[in-house]
Design a protein around this motif. Structure first.
Motif, PDB file in Angstrom:
ATOM      1  N   ALA A   1       0.821  -1.214   0.000  1.00 49.67           N
ATOM      2  CA  ALA A   1       0.000   0.000   0.000  1.00 49.67           C
ATOM      3  C   ALA A   1       0.859   1.271   0.000  1.00 49.67           C
ATOM      4  O   ALA A   1       0.425   2.300  -0.484  1.00 49.67           O
ATOM      5  N   TRP A   2       2.029   1.211   0.572  1.00 48.99           N
ATOM      6  CA  TRP A   2       2.933   2.355   0.650  1.00 48.99           C
ATOM      7  C   TRP A   2       4.283   1.919   0.147  1.00 48.99           C
ATOM      8  O   TRP A   2       4.551   0.746   0.051  1.00 48.99           O
ATOM      9  N   PRO A   3       5.187   2.713  -0.190  1.00 55.01           N
ATOM     10  CA  PRO A   3       5.369   4.151  -0.177  1.00 55.01           C
ATOM     11  C   PRO A   3       4.585   4.877  -1.260  1.00 55.01           C
ATOM     12  O   PRO A   3       4.233   6.036  -1.072  1.00 55.01           O
ATOM     13  N   ILE A   4       4.327   4.257  -2.404  1.00 52.43           N
ATOM     14  CA  ILE A   4       3.495   4.914  -3.410  1.00 52.43           C
ATOM     15  C   ILE A   4       2.209   4.097  -3.515  1.00 52.43           C
ATOM     16  O   ILE A   4       2.235   2.948  -3.937  1.00 52.43           O
ATOM     17  N   PRO A   5       1.090   4.667  -3.130  1.00 52.13           N
ATOM     18  CA  PRO A   5      -0.156   3.903  -3.180  1.00 52.13           C
ATOM     19  C   PRO A   5      -0.581   3.589  -4.619  1.00 52.13           C
ATOM     20  O   PRO A   5      -0.215   4.277  -5.564  1.00 52.13           O
ATOM     21  N   ASN A   6      -1.323   2.543  -4.765  1.00 50.29           N
ATOM     22  CA  ASN A   6      -1.985   2.142  -6.015  1.00 50.29           C
ATOM     23  C   ASN A   6      -1.047   1.683  -7.127  1.00 50.29           C
ATOM     24  O   ASN A   6      -1.462   1.620  -8.274  1.00 50.29           O
ATOM     25  N   ILE A   7       0.220   1.379  -6.826  1.00 47.37           N
ATOM     26  CA  ILE A   7       1.041   0.795  -7.882  1.00 47.37           C
ATOM     27  C   ILE A   7       1.416  -0.648  -7.547  1.00 47.37           C
ATOM     28  O   ILE A   7       2.093  -1.304  -8.329  1.00 47.37           O
ATOM     29  N   GLY A   8       0.983  -1.119  -6.392  1.00 48.43           N
ATOM     30  CA  GLY A   8       1.141  -2.529  -6.039  1.00 48.43           C
ATOM     31  C   GLY A   8       2.591  -2.975  -5.953  1.00 48.43           C
ATOM     32  O   GLY A   8       3.417  -2.350  -5.301  1.00 48.43           O
ATOM     33  N   ASN A   9       2.877  -4.078  -6.643  1.00 49.21           N
ATOM     34  CA  ASN A   9       4.208  -4.684  -6.545  1.00 49.21           C
ATOM     35  C   ASN A   9       5.293  -3.896  -7.268  1.00 49.21           C
ATOM     36  O   ASN A   9       6.466  -4.246  -7.166  1.00 49.21           O
ATOM     37  N   TYR A  10       4.932  -2.852  -7.982  1.00 42.76           N
ATOM     38  CA  TYR A  10       5.965  -2.006  -8.583  1.00 42.76           C
ATOM     39  C   TYR A  10       6.774  -1.283  -7.516  1.00 42.76           C
ATOM     40  O   TYR A  10       7.887  -0.829  -7.778  1.00 42.76           O
ATOM     41  N   ASN A  11       6.205  -1.171  -6.305  1.00 44.45           N
ATOM     42  CA  ASN A  11       6.992  -0.633  -5.195  1.00 44.45           C
ATOM     43  C   ASN A  11       8.219  -1.503  -4.936  1.00 44.45           C
ATOM     44  O   ASN A  11       9.292  -0.990  -4.627  1.00 44.45           O
ATOM     45  N   LEU A  12       8.072  -2.810  -5.057  1.00 44.55           N
ATOM     46  CA  LEU A  12       9.221  -3.702  -4.893  1.00 44.55           C
ATOM     47  C   LEU A  12      10.245  -3.469  -5.993  1.00 44.55           C
ATOM     48  O   LEU A  12      11.453  -3.474  -5.744  1.00 44.55           O
ATOM     49  N   LEU A  13       9.760  -3.274  -7.194  1.00 41.39           N
ATOM     50  CA  LEU A  13      10.666  -3.016  -8.316  1.00 41.39           C
ATOM     51  C   LEU A  13      11.473  -1.736  -8.082  1.00 41.39           C
ATOM     52  O   LEU A  13      12.686  -1.699  -8.330  1.00 41.39           O
ATOM     53  N   ILE A  14      10.825  -0.713  -7.576  1.00 41.99           N
ATOM     54  CA  ILE A  14      11.525   0.547  -7.285  1.00 41.99           C
ATOM     55  C   ILE A  14      12.569   0.327  -6.202  1.00 41.99           C
ATOM     56  O   ILE A  14      13.708   0.797  -6.301  1.00 41.99           O
ATOM     57  N   GLY A  15      12.197  -0.395  -5.146  1.00 43.90           N
ATOM     58  CA  GLY A  15      13.147  -0.664  -4.062  1.00 43.90           C
ATOM     59  C   GLY A  15      14.358  -1.442  -4.541  1.00 43.90           C
ATOM     60  O   GLY A  15      15.504  -1.109  -4.215  1.00 43.90           O
ATOM     61  N   PHE A  16      14.134  -2.483  -5.338  1.00 44.37           N
ATOM     62  CA  PHE A  16      15.252  -3.269  -5.830  1.00 44.37           C
ATOM     63  C   PHE A  16      16.084  -2.481  -6.842  1.00 44.37           C
ATOM     64  O   PHE A  16      17.302  -2.659  -6.911  1.00 44.37           O
ATOM     65  N   ALA A  17      15.467  -1.596  -7.600  1.00 45.53           N
ATOM     66  CA  ALA A  17      16.229  -0.748  -8.527  1.00 45.53           C
ATOM     67  C   ALA A  17      17.161   0.190  -7.756  1.00 45.53           C
ATOM     68  O   ALA A  17      18.302   0.428  -8.179  1.00 45.53           O
ATOM     69  N   LEU A  18      16.692   0.706  -6.624  1.00 48.45           N
ATOM     70  CA  LEU A  18      17.553   1.556  -5.797  1.00 48.45           C
ATOM     71  C   LEU A  18      18.730   0.766  -5.234  1.00 48.45           C
ATOM     72  O   LEU A  18      19.871   1.249  -5.212  1.00 48.45           O
ATOM     73  N   ILE A  19      18.461  -0.460  -4.791  1.00 47.74           N
ATOM     74  CA  ILE A  19      19.534  -1.302  -4.261  1.00 47.74           C
ATOM     75  C   ILE A  19      20.547  -1.631  -5.353  1.00 47.74           C
ATOM     76  O   ILE A  19      21.765  -1.557  -5.143  1.00 47.74           O
ATOM     77  N   ILE A  20      20.078  -1.968  -6.535  1.00 50.46           N
ATOM     78  CA  ILE A  20      20.973  -2.302  -7.643  1.00 50.46           C
ATOM     79  C   ILE A  20      21.793  -1.080  -8.058  1.00 50.46           C
ATOM     80  O   ILE A  20      22.980  -1.200  -8.393  1.00 50.46           O
ATOM     81  N   ALA A  21      21.189   0.103  -8.027  1.00 49.53           N
ATOM     82  CA  ALA A  21      21.938   1.321  -8.348  1.00 49.53           C
ATOM     83  C   ALA A  21      23.056   1.545  -7.329  1.00 49.53           C
ATOM     84  O   ALA A  21      24.169   1.946  -7.690  1.00 49.53           O
ATOM     85  N   GLY A  22      22.777   1.265  -6.065  1.00 52.95           N
ATOM     86  CA  GLY A  22      23.816   1.371  -5.032  1.00 52.95           C
ATOM     87  C   GLY A  22      24.943   0.388  -5.274  1.00 52.95           C
ATOM     88  O   GLY A  22      26.123   0.729  -5.164  1.00 52.95           O
ATOM     89  N   PHE A  23      24.590  -0.845  -5.610  1.00 50.18           N
ATOM     90  CA  PHE A  23      25.627  -1.834  -5.913  1.00 50.18           C
ATOM     91  C   PHE A  23      26.370  -1.475  -7.197  1.00 50.18           C
ATOM     92  O   PHE A  23      27.550  -1.777  -7.337  1.00 50.18           O
TER      93      PHE A  23
END
Length: 81
Positions: A52-74
């Protein structure tokens, strides 16, 4: 008997001095660690709030954003010396 021609060798020139290695730019490590921690926090918040959060109504794309941030850090770790 004829003498062979002597070969003229070029004068020795030493190789150019190697450049001293530069250190890390001052922004690299904080940005790298910040992206990885932000991505981790994003994934944790997504799981805790059941997408439901950090961005509402995009569902599992929140996971994609989180993993993209982690991959950018790596990805920034490849520039770390």
């Amino acid at each position: 008997m004829p003498e062979s021609r002597s070969r003229k060798k070029p004068a020795y020139t030493p190789p150019p001095e190697a450049k001293a290695e530069k250190g890390n730019p001052p922004w690299l490590v904080p940005t790298m660690v910040g992206l990885m921690l932000l991505g981790l926090a994003w994934v944790v918040v997504t799981y805790i709030t059941q997408t439901a959060w950090p961005i509402p109504n995009i569902g599992n794309y929140n996971l994609l954003i989180g993993f993209a941030l982690i991959i950018a850090g790596f990805g920034l770790t490849t520039r770390w010396r």
